[in-house]
Design a protein around this motif. Structure first.
Motif, PDB file in Angstrom:
ATOM      1  N   PRO A  49     -21.696  -6.921 -16.415  1.00 19.88           N
ATOM      2  CA  PRO A  49     -21.563  -7.892 -15.345  1.00 19.88           C
ATOM      3  C   PRO A  49     -22.221  -7.447 -14.034  1.00 19.88           C
ATOM      4  O   PRO A  49     -22.031  -8.079 -13.006  1.00 19.88           O
ATOM      5  CB  PRO A  49     -20.045  -7.986 -15.170  1.00 19.88           C
ATOM      6  CG  PRO A  49     -19.575  -6.585 -15.417  1.00 19.88           C
ATOM      7  CD  PRO A  49     -20.502  -6.067 -16.508  1.00 19.88           C
ATOM      8  N   SER A  50     -22.997  -6.383 -14.057  1.00 15.45           N
ATOM      9  CA  SER A  50     -23.615  -5.866 -12.838  1.00 15.45           C
ATOM     10  C   SER A  50     -24.567  -6.888 -12.238  1.00 15.45           C
ATOM     11  O   SER A  50     -25.320  -7.548 -12.941  1.00 15.45           O
ATOM     12  CB  SER A  50     -24.381  -4.575 -13.145  1.00 15.45           C
ATOM     13  OG  SER A  50     -25.095  -4.154 -11.996  1.00 15.45           O
ATOM     14  N   SER A  51     -24.555  -6.987 -10.921  1.00 14.46           N
ATOM     15  CA  SER A  51     -25.497  -7.859 -10.220  1.00 14.46           C
ATOM     16  C   SER A  51     -26.692  -7.068  -9.694  1.00 14.46           C
ATOM     17  O   SER A  51     -27.504  -7.584  -8.942  1.00 14.46           O
ATOM     18  CB  SER A  51     -24.792  -8.594  -9.076  1.00 14.46           C
ATOM     19  OG  SER A  51     -24.288  -7.664  -8.131  1.00 14.46           O
ATOM     20  N   MET A  52     -26.814  -5.807 -10.129  1.00 11.66           N
ATOM     21  CA  MET A  52     -27.904  -4.959  -9.657  1.00 11.66           C
ATOM     22  C   MET A  52     -29.248  -5.476 -10.158  1.00 11.66           C
ATOM     23  O   MET A  52     -29.412  -5.800 -11.319  1.00 11.66           O
ATOM     24  CB  MET A  52     -27.693  -3.516 -10.108  1.00 11.66           C
ATOM     25  CG  MET A  52     -28.677  -2.546  -9.472  1.00 11.66           C
ATOM     26  SD  MET A  52     -28.377  -0.832  -9.945  1.00 11.66           S
ATOM     27  CE  MET A  52     -26.804  -0.539  -9.187  1.00 11.66           C
ATOM     28  N   ASP A  93     -25.754  -9.767  -4.884  1.00  8.76           N
ATOM     29  CA  ASP A  93     -25.268 -11.038  -5.421  1.00  8.76           C
ATOM     30  C   ASP A  93     -26.071 -12.243  -4.950  1.00  8.76           C
ATOM     31  O   ASP A  93     -26.142 -13.241  -5.662  1.00  8.76           O
ATOM     32  CB  ASP A  93     -23.798 -11.246  -5.042  1.00  8.76           C
ATOM     33  CG  ASP A  93     -22.877 -10.221  -5.671  1.00  8.76           C
ATOM     34  OD1 ASP A  93     -23.277  -9.578  -6.670  1.00  8.76           O
ATOM     35  OD2 ASP A  93     -21.756 -10.054  -5.155  1.00  8.76           O
ATOM     36  N   LEU A  94     -26.630 -12.188  -3.769  1.00 11.15           N
ATOM     37  CA  LEU A  94     -27.297 -13.351  -3.187  1.00 11.15           C
ATOM     38  C   LEU A  94     -28.819 -13.223  -3.174  1.00 11.15           C
ATOM     39  O   LEU A  94     -29.495 -13.929  -2.419  1.00 11.15           O
ATOM     40  CB  LEU A  94     -26.773 -13.597  -1.766  1.00 11.15           C
ATOM     41  CG  LEU A  94     -25.251 -13.768  -1.642  1.00 11.15           C
ATOM     42  CD1 LEU A  94     -24.852 -13.937  -0.181  1.00 11.15           C
ATOM     43  CD2 LEU A  94     -24.765 -14.933  -2.494  1.00 11.15           C
ATOM     44  N   ALA A  95     -29.362 -12.342  -3.994  1.00 15.26           N
ATOM     45  CA  ALA A  95     -30.819 -12.169  -4.048  1.00 15.26           C
ATOM     46  C   ALA A  95     -31.474 -13.446  -4.547  1.00 15.26           C
ATOM     47  O   ALA A  95     -31.016 -14.067  -5.497  1.00 15.26           O
ATOM     48  CB  ALA A  95     -31.177 -10.992  -4.951  1.00 15.26           C
ATOM     49  N   ASP A  96     -32.556 -13.824  -3.880  1.00 22.19           N
ATOM     50  CA  ASP A  96     -33.264 -15.072  -4.163  1.00 22.19           C
ATOM     51  C   ASP A  96     -34.722 -14.747  -4.486  1.00 22.19           C
ATOM     52  O   ASP A  96     -35.404 -14.127  -3.667  1.00 22.19           O
ATOM     53  CB  ASP A  96     -33.169 -15.970  -2.932  1.00 22.19           C
ATOM     54  CG  ASP A  96     -33.943 -17.260  -3.021  1.00 22.19           C
ATOM     55  OD1 ASP A  96     -34.644 -17.508  -4.020  1.00 22.19           O
ATOM     56  OD2 ASP A  96     -33.850 -18.050  -2.052  1.00 22.19           O
ATOM     57  N   PRO A  97     -35.221 -15.166  -5.661  1.00 21.64           N
ATOM     58  CA  PRO A  97     -36.611 -14.853  -5.997  1.00 21.64           C
ATOM     59  C   PRO A  97     -37.616 -15.398  -4.983  1.00 21.64           C
ATOM     60  O   PRO A  97     -38.662 -14.802  -4.754  1.00 21.64           O
ATOM     61  CB  PRO A  97     -36.810 -15.479  -7.378  1.00 21.64           C
ATOM     62  CG  PRO A  97     -35.692 -16.424  -7.578  1.00 21.64           C
ATOM     63  CD  PRO A  97     -34.571 -15.965  -6.696  1.00 21.64           C
TER      64      PRO A  97
END
Length: 169
Positions: A49-52, A93-97
């Motif tokens: 479940p990592s968001s890394m 968590d909020l990274a956006d391409p």
């Protein structure tokens, strides 16, 4: 994947030059690990479940640079860009391409400013961290940052390998 992003640290130099050289080497390693990838690849997560993600690491280390060099050492008031009370892991968590290129540019500018700030101090100068007891030396700051980058570059190496199979030290 080329290593054009990093220069080997000196093997015989003064303490400040060695510390800066190792920090720059690790900063360059991070840039090497994210090079040539699309925004979609940069936000790709390796293990649930990592968001890394790779761009999450860039965003995280941008915040770490700002906290240690800008806020703690130089005592500049600044609020985190990606971390909030609502989203304490917002850097991941909020990274956006669609923001990946801007995130990389923010990182590069933050590093440049960090180096400019650090150059104003000797390794023996001390500072206090916000909401922490005791004094910290600039020497400690460099060693801590090298450790922080080394740990996260290990993550970056594994993340990059899962994306396209590219490996390297």
């Amino acid at each position: 994947m080329t290593t054009q992003f990093r220069v080997d640290p000196p093997t015989a130099a003064g303490e400040r030059e060695l510390l800066q050289g190792f920090l720059d080497f690790h900063r360059g390693t991070l840039l090497w690990k994210v090079s040539g990838l699309t925004g979609e690849q940069l936000v790709q997560r390796a293990v649930d479940p990592s968001s890394m993600s790779l761009i999450g690491l860039v965003r995280h280390l941008t915040e770490v640079e700002k906290y240690w060099f800008h806020r703690a050492l130089a005592q500049q008031p600044s609020e985190p860009k990606f971390w909030t009370a609502e989203h304490p892991d917002g850097d991941f968590d909020l990274a956006d391409p669609g923001q990946a290129d801007q995130d990389l540019e923010d990182y590069r500018q933050t590093v440049k400013t960090s180096d400019e700030l650090a150059a104003r101090y000797t390794l023996d100068d001390t500072f206090t961290r916000p909401n922490h007891e005791g004094d910290y030396s600039v020497r400690y700051l460099y060693i801590h940052m090298i450790e922080e980058y080394a740990r996260h570059n290990g993550h970056a190496d594994l993340l990059r390998e899962t994306i396209d199979g590219t490996t390297g030290e």
